[in-house]
Design a protein around this motif. Sequence first.
Motif, short mmCIF file in Angstrom:
data_model
loop_
_atom_site.label_atom_id
_atom_site.label_comp_id
_atom_site.label_asym_id
_atom_site.label_seq_id
_atom_site.Cartn_x
_atom_site.Cartn_y
_atom_site.Cartn_z
N GLU A 100 20.88 -5.05 2.91
CA GLU A 100 22.01 -4.27 2.39
C GLU A 100 21.62 -3.53 1.11
OE1 GLU A 100 24.91 -3.53 3.59
OE2 GLU A 100 24.66 -4.72 5.42
N GLN A 101 20.83 -4.20 0.26
CA GLN A 101 20.37 -3.55 -0.97
C GLN A 101 19.44 -2.39 -0.64
OE1 GLN A 101 21.26 -4.12 -4.18
NE2 GLN A 101 19.91 -2.46 -4.83
N SER A 102 18.55 -2.60 0.34
CA SER A 102 17.62 -1.54 0.74
C SER A 102 18.37 -0.36 1.36
CB SER A 102 16.59 -2.09 1.72
OG SER A 102 15.85 -3.13 1.15
N TRP A 103 19.40 -0.67 2.14
CA TRP A 103 20.21 0.40 2.74
C TRP A 103 20.89 1.21 1.64
CZ3 TRP A 103 20.88 2.47 7.50
CH2 TRP A 103 21.98 3.30 7.70
N LYS A 104 21.40 0.53 0.64
CA LYS A 104 22.03 1.21 -0.49
C LYS A 104 21.01 2.09 -1.22
CE LYS A 104 22.12 -0.26 -4.46
NZ LYS A 104 21.34 0.01 -5.69
N ASP A 105 19.80 1.56 -1.43
CA ASP A 105 18.75 2.33 -2.11
C ASP A 105 18.38 3.58 -1.32
OD1 ASP A 105 18.70 0.42 -4.09
OD2 ASP A 105 16.95 -0.63 -3.30
N SER A 123 10.00 2.30 3.93
CA SER A 123 8.87 1.38 4.09
C SER A 123 9.32 -0.07 4.03
CB SER A 123 7.82 1.66 3.00
OG SER A 123 6.80 0.68 3.03
N PHE A 124 10.19 -0.39 3.08
CA PHE A 124 10.63 -1.78 2.93
C PHE A 124 11.48 -2.23 4.12
CE2 PHE A 124 13.27 -5.20 1.10
CZ PHE A 124 12.25 -6.04 0.67
N VAL A 125 12.30 -1.36 4.65
CA VAL A 125 13.10 -1.70 5.83
C VAL A 125 12.18 -1.95 7.01
CG1 VAL A 125 14.77 -0.82 7.50
CG2 VAL A 125 15.21 -0.56 5.06
N VAL A 167 0.84 -1.20 0.00
CA VAL A 167 0.00 0.00 0.00
C VAL A 167 0.87 1.25 0.00
CG1 VAL A 167 -1.66 1.35 1.36
CG2 VAL A 167 -1.99 -1.11 1.08
N ARG A 168 1.89 1.27 0.87
CA ARG A 168 2.77 2.44 0.94
C ARG A 168 3.51 2.64 -0.38
NH1 ARG A 168 3.78 0.69 6.64
NH2 ARG A 168 5.43 -0.64 5.82
N ASN A 169 4.04 1.57 -0.96
CA ASN A 169 4.78 1.69 -2.22
C ASN A 169 3.89 2.23 -3.33
OD1 ASN A 169 7.43 1.06 -1.71
ND2 ASN A 169 7.21 -1.11 -2.09
N THR A 170 2.67 1.68 -3.42
CA THR A 170 1.75 2.15 -4.46
C THR A 170 1.39 3.61 -4.22
OG1 THR A 170 0.84 -0.10 -4.54
CG2 THR A 170 -0.39 1.61 -5.66
#
Length: 411
Positions: free
Chosen positions: A333-338, A403-405, A126-129
Amino acid sequence: MKSLINTILFSMLLLGSFQASAQEQLDEYLQTAAENNPGLQASFNEYMAALEAVPQVSSLPDPQIAFGYFINPVETRNGPMKFKLSASQMFPWFGTNGAKEDAANQAAKARYELFLEAKSKLFNDVRNTYFNLYFSNTAIAVTHDNLELLSSLQKLAIIKVEAGTSSLVDEYRIEMEIGDLENQLALLRDKLLAQQVMFNKLLNREREDQIDLPDTLWDEDLPLPKADIRDSILSQNHQLLSLDMQQTAWQYKQEAARKEGAPKIMIGIDYTIIGKGENNMSGKDALMLPQVGITIPLYRNKYRSMINEAVYQETAKANEKLNKSNVLETVFEQSWKDFQDADRRITLNKNQAKLARMSIDLLETEYSNTGANFEEILRMERKLLQYKLELEKARSDKQAAVSFVNYLMGK
């Protein structure tokens, strides 16, 4: 000076109030999704179904009652036996049902963690959309503003062409730019419509229902330092907690399988009705016979297989949990980079857009005076549009990373 400070403070307070209001609106959408989303309701019902397994495995087997009628009555010293009633109850070995109940409870808890995982994933979707909707809506506004700027520039180019101080090619170039932007604007509107349908369906609402979006997306940072977030993921992620409880459930199933290989105890009673006969001297007309018995678990392969199955499944869940932990650390780690990348892009594109706007102002002044550098004006207009769009995309990407984290941490 004091008045200026008060004005600044009021503006900051107003901005904070707006951001809080926008976030509260998103929270209301999340609440609606939690209440209405059919996928989440299905996951909750699966958890409720798992709870119903607990009384099933913890109950005793049904008692047995039998009736027997003697077609040819058997004579006894007390008289002929007419019919017989018997009742019996089988009891599993001590602790068997308790182990089964513990296993079912752990399986239900694991199912509940999967329900919480489904809820966290739904909230992240929901948050991403919502953030994608914000970007598309803002991109439409930015592109529309750029079209208005090009229209103003087109009028200036026409004046210069009519005055003979500029080439007709300048007008053609700007018409080409306007055509490209109009096509891009139509694409953005189609994209926004598809995202609106997706968002409303996540909330299980009508596809045309209105969605309130902020003019500027709030800027929220990650809630914890990097090391603390990693520890929180490994200790609170719902997928890991579910696997941990599934592993515990299989440990209880091992214990239950071992106890299943022990004898079962039967307690019963026979009640025989005796009729009147010539030899019925004692006056008794019934005979009661208590019974106690056990089952003999001779065929051990079945019980060994049950234990081995539980051992293998426990090991499998332990390995699955370790693998999931490794995957989650990699994904984090990918999310942190993003997140870091989006944060840097916000600062970069703010500065670049400011410089591009200043350059365009200077170039437009020079073009008005001399008719030169028209192609450079168009190039800088494209750059300004790009920087504005990249700024809003960076804002959206940053909040999507946050949001993903939070989703990885089980929130």
